[in-house]
Design a protein around this motif. Structure first.
Motif, mmCIF file in Angstrom:
data_model
loop_
_atom_site.group_PDB
_atom_site.id
_atom_site.type_symbol
_atom_site.label_atom_id
_atom_site.label_comp_id
_atom_site.label_asym_id
_atom_site.label_seq_id
_atom_site.Cartn_x
_atom_site.Cartn_y
_atom_site.Cartn_z
ATOM 1 N N PRO A 119 0.383 -1.149 -0.147
ATOM 2 C CA PRO A 119 0.442 0.590 -0.065
ATOM 3 C C PRO A 119 0.891 1.324 -0.093
ATOM 4 O O PRO A 119 1.568 1.292 0.365
ATOM 5 C CB PRO A 119 -0.484 -0.625 1.363
ATOM 6 C CG PRO A 119 0.350 -0.574 2.095
ATOM 7 C CD PRO A 119 0.756 -1.763 1.585
ATOM 8 N N THR A 120 0.690 1.960 -0.105
ATOM 9 C CA THR A 120 0.747 3.795 -0.382
ATOM 10 C C THR A 120 0.399 4.878 0.231
ATOM 11 O O THR A 120 1.158 5.814 0.243
ATOM 12 C CB THR A 120 0.849 4.199 -1.717
ATOM 13 O OG1 THR A 120 -0.678 4.238 -3.033
ATOM 14 C CG2 THR A 120 1.588 3.610 -2.944
ATOM 15 N N ASP A 121 -0.561 3.846 0.906
ATOM 16 C CA ASP A 121 -0.994 5.312 2.020
ATOM 17 C C ASP A 121 -0.201 5.456 3.291
ATOM 18 O O ASP A 121 -0.143 4.155 4.091
ATOM 19 C CB ASP A 121 -2.859 4.353 2.335
ATOM 20 C CG ASP A 121 -3.599 5.361 3.328
ATOM 21 O OD1 ASP A 121 -3.573 6.473 3.306
ATOM 22 O OD2 ASP A 121 -4.512 4.755 3.610
ATOM 23 N N GLY A 122 -0.341 6.113 3.543
ATOM 24 C CA GLY A 122 0.349 6.762 4.941
ATOM 25 C C GLY A 122 0.033 6.220 6.094
ATOM 26 O O GLY A 122 0.871 6.544 7.499
ATOM 27 N N GLN A 123 -1.522 6.257 5.989
ATOM 28 C CA GLN A 123 -1.687 5.990 7.446
ATOM 29 C C GLN A 123 -1.892 4.361 7.048
ATOM 30 O O GLN A 123 -1.890 3.512 8.954
ATOM 31 C CB GLN A 123 -2.788 5.846 7.371
ATOM 32 C CG GLN A 123 -3.506 6.755 7.303
ATOM 33 C CD GLN A 123 -5.190 7.414 7.615
ATOM 34 O OE1 GLN A 123 -6.161 6.613 7.460
ATOM 35 N NE2 GLN A 123 -5.260 8.713 7.252
ATOM 36 N N VAL A 124 -1.164 3.346 7.348
ATOM 37 C CA VAL A 124 -1.250 1.798 6.824
ATOM 38 C C VAL A 124 0.057 1.628 7.097
ATOM 39 O O VAL A 124 0.668 0.387 8.049
ATOM 40 C CB VAL A 124 -0.819 1.284 5.139
ATOM 41 C CG1 VAL A 124 -1.114 -0.021 5.721
ATOM 42 C CG2 VAL A 124 -2.388 1.394 5.197
ATOM 43 N N PHE A 125 1.943 2.348 7.214
ATOM 44 C CA PHE A 125 3.067 2.245 7.269
ATOM 45 C C PHE A 125 3.188 1.939 8.460
ATOM 46 O O PHE A 125 3.817 1.111 8.678
ATOM 47 C CB PHE A 125 3.423 3.566 6.324
ATOM 48 C CG PHE A 125 5.461 2.485 6.502
ATOM 49 C CD1 PHE A 125 5.735 1.997 5.702
ATOM 50 C CD2 PHE A 125 5.924 2.993 7.739
ATOM 51 C CE1 PHE A 125 6.788 1.983 6.006
ATOM 52 C CE2 PHE A 125 7.244 2.486 8.147
ATOM 53 C CZ PHE A 125 7.915 1.640 6.750
ATOM 54 N N PRO A 126 2.413 2.698 9.815
ATOM 55 C CA PRO A 126 2.805 2.287 10.996
ATOM 56 C C PRO A 126 2.491 1.148 10.964
ATOM 57 O O PRO A 126 3.520 -0.041 12.181
ATOM 58 C CB PRO A 126 1.981 3.342 11.728
ATOM 59 C CG PRO A 126 1.610 4.851 10.760
ATOM 60 C CD PRO A 126 2.026 4.056 9.582
ATOM 61 N N GLN A 127 1.388 0.470 10.680
ATOM 62 C CA GLN A 127 0.816 -0.719 10.948
ATOM 63 C C GLN A 127 1.944 -2.020 10.022
ATOM 64 O O GLN A 127 2.499 -2.790 10.729
ATOM 65 C CB GLN A 127 -0.342 -1.416 10.378
ATOM 66 C CG GLN A 127 -0.450 -2.766 10.905
ATOM 67 C CD GLN A 127 -0.742 -2.936 13.074
ATOM 68 O OE1 GLN A 127 -1.545 -1.970 13.362
ATOM 69 N NE2 GLN A 127 0.313 -4.105 13.033
ATOM 70 N N VAL A 156 12.092 0.047 -0.006
ATOM 71 C CA VAL A 156 11.075 0.347 1.004
ATOM 72 C C VAL A 156 10.831 2.016 1.118
ATOM 73 O O VAL A 156 9.199 2.660 1.436
ATOM 74 C CB VAL A 156 11.970 0.378 1.713
ATOM 75 C CG1 VAL A 156 10.774 1.112 3.460
ATOM 76 C CG2 VAL A 156 12.011 -0.679 2.522
ATOM 77 N N LYS A 157 11.178 3.184 -0.030
ATOM 78 C CA LYS A 157 11.453 4.651 -0.533
ATOM 79 C C LYS A 157 9.807 4.568 -1.134
ATOM 80 O O LYS A 157 8.671 5.506 -1.081
ATOM 81 C CB LYS A 157 12.382 4.829 -0.880
ATOM 82 C CG LYS A 157 13.226 5.551 0.203
ATOM 83 C CD LYS A 157 14.251 6.247 -0.240
ATOM 84 C CE LYS A 157 15.642 6.421 0.762
ATOM 85 N NZ LYS A 157 16.757 7.445 -0.148
ATOM 86 N N MET A 158 9.368 3.468 -2.351
ATOM 87 C CA MET A 158 8.442 4.042 -2.626
ATOM 88 C C MET A 158 6.984 3.030 -1.331
ATOM 89 O O MET A 158 5.723 3.878 -1.675
ATOM 90 C CB MET A 158 7.578 2.581 -4.043
ATOM 91 C CG MET A 158 9.103 3.199 -4.975
ATOM 92 S SD MET A 158 9.055 4.516 -5.770
ATOM 93 C CE MET A 158 6.863 3.650 -7.142
ATOM 94 N N ILE A 159 7.276 2.918 -0.359
ATOM 95 C CA ILE A 159 6.217 2.130 -0.282
ATOM 96 C C ILE A 159 5.686 3.182 1.466
ATOM 97 O O ILE A 159 4.849 3.083 1.443
ATOM 98 C CB ILE A 159 6.481 0.985 1.148
ATOM 99 C CG1 ILE A 159 7.312 -0.517 -0.439
ATOM 100 C CG2 ILE A 159 5.144 0.571 1.764
ATOM 101 C CD1 ILE A 159 7.127 -1.445 0.421
ATOM 102 N N VAL A 160 6.505 3.760 1.753
ATOM 103 C CA VAL A 160 6.677 4.910 3.582
ATOM 104 C C VAL A 160 6.353 6.602 2.603
ATOM 105 O O VAL A 160 7.259 6.904 2.298
ATOM 106 C CB VAL A 160 8.036 4.723 3.514
ATOM 107 C CG1 VAL A 160 7.828 5.324 5.020
ATOM 108 C CG2 VAL A 160 8.644 3.760 4.379
ATOM 109 N N PRO A 161 5.649 6.705 2.025
ATOM 110 C CA PRO A 161 5.586 8.474 1.965
ATOM 111 C C PRO A 161 6.037 9.406 3.150
ATOM 112 O O PRO A 161 6.080 8.859 4.315
ATOM 113 C CB PRO A 161 3.803 8.715 2.240
ATOM 114 C CG PRO A 161 3.155 6.867 2.117
ATOM 115 C CD PRO A 161 4.493 6.179 2.782
ATOM 116 N N PRO A 162 6.112 10.928 2.232
ATOM 117 C CA PRO A 162 7.203 11.082 3.366
ATOM 118 C C PRO A 162 6.236 11.919 5.011
ATOM 119 O O PRO A 162 7.027 11.740 5.666
ATOM 120 C CB PRO A 162 7.450 12.353 2.520
ATOM 121 C CG PRO A 162 6.717 11.753 0.729
ATOM 122 C CD PRO A 162 5.434 10.865 1.298
ATOM 123 N N VAL A 163 4.966 11.620 5.123
ATOM 124 C CA VAL A 163 4.501 12.276 5.391
ATOM 125 C C VAL A 163 4.283 10.810 6.875
ATOM 126 O O VAL A 163 4.756 11.271 8.572
ATOM 127 C CB VAL A 163 2.910 12.498 5.929
ATOM 128 C CG1 VAL A 163 1.667 11.324 5.361
ATOM 129 C CG2 VAL A 163 1.845 12.911 6.765
#
Length: 211
Positions: A119-127, A156-163
């Protein structure tokens, strides 16, 4: 424990500095000579290594018989090694340990992210990050041995949005300055507004009051 120079020089470039800092804080150790040994889920007490040679001696003694974690990233020792003699002293050198550990953690993040569908949604990356840290500590994720599994190869940088990097990096000077500046500006504006308001009030009173 880590400074920006060491992260830039030694950490895997596919991970942002914020993720590296959080990874080491959550899963690592402050001691580059740290050796942790577990067998059957139980911690085995071993002598504290005072030199790289002592640390390597401990590692060689237990690799193949127990789960051995080494250095500031608590990287698993012996992964991909067929013979104990193949183990290198790089494991207990801070820079190389960080390079090796963050490289392996980046692969774990990619494995977990693939399971989530990249996913590219920033809200998903913390999980994803939480699951990756757990997988790093246990060695498994959804029945997969993460240290021996094939690397999905997604950046990984494609997965993690800057926010998300900003959310993970809670101790940077940049965040502090960003928060402080608006507060200072607001205070000055408030003070100035108060002075202007007071001046207007004096003018209004002078107009109303009779001499």
């Amino acid at each position: 424990m880590l400074d920006a120079t060491m992260i830039q020089k030694c950490a895997d470039p596919s991970l942002t500095p914020a993720i590296v800092e959080q990874f080491v804080q959550r899963a690592g150790s402050s001691d580059p000579l740290a050796v942790t040994v577990k067998a059957g889920g139980r911690l085995i007490l071993v002598p504290k290594a005072k030199t790289p040679d002592e640390a390597m001696e401990l590692i060689r003694q237990y690799v193949g018989q127990a789960v051995v974690r080494v250095g500031i990233t608590q990287v698993p020792a012996g992964v991909g090694v067929k013979d104990v003699s193949e183990l290198k002293s790089d494991l207990v050198h801070a820079c190389e340990n960080l390079r090796l550990g963050t490289g392996m953690f980046a692969k774990v993040v990619r494995i977990v992210a693939k399971w989530y569908g990249n996913p590219t949604d920033g809200q998903v990356f913390p999980q994803i990050f939480e699951d990756a840290v757990y997988a790093w500590k246990t060695g498994e994720f959804e029945g997969v041995s993460v240290f021996r599994a094939e690397d999905p190869g997604v950046s990984v940088k494609m997965i993690v949005p800057p926010v998300v990097e900003q959310d993970l990096d809670t101790d940077t000077d940049t965040d502090t300055d960003t928060d402080a500046a608006p507060a200072s500006s607001t205070l000055k504006e408030s003070e100035n507004s108060g002075r202007v308001g007071a001046a207007e009030m004096r003018i209004d009173l002078s107009r109303i009051g009779a001499k």
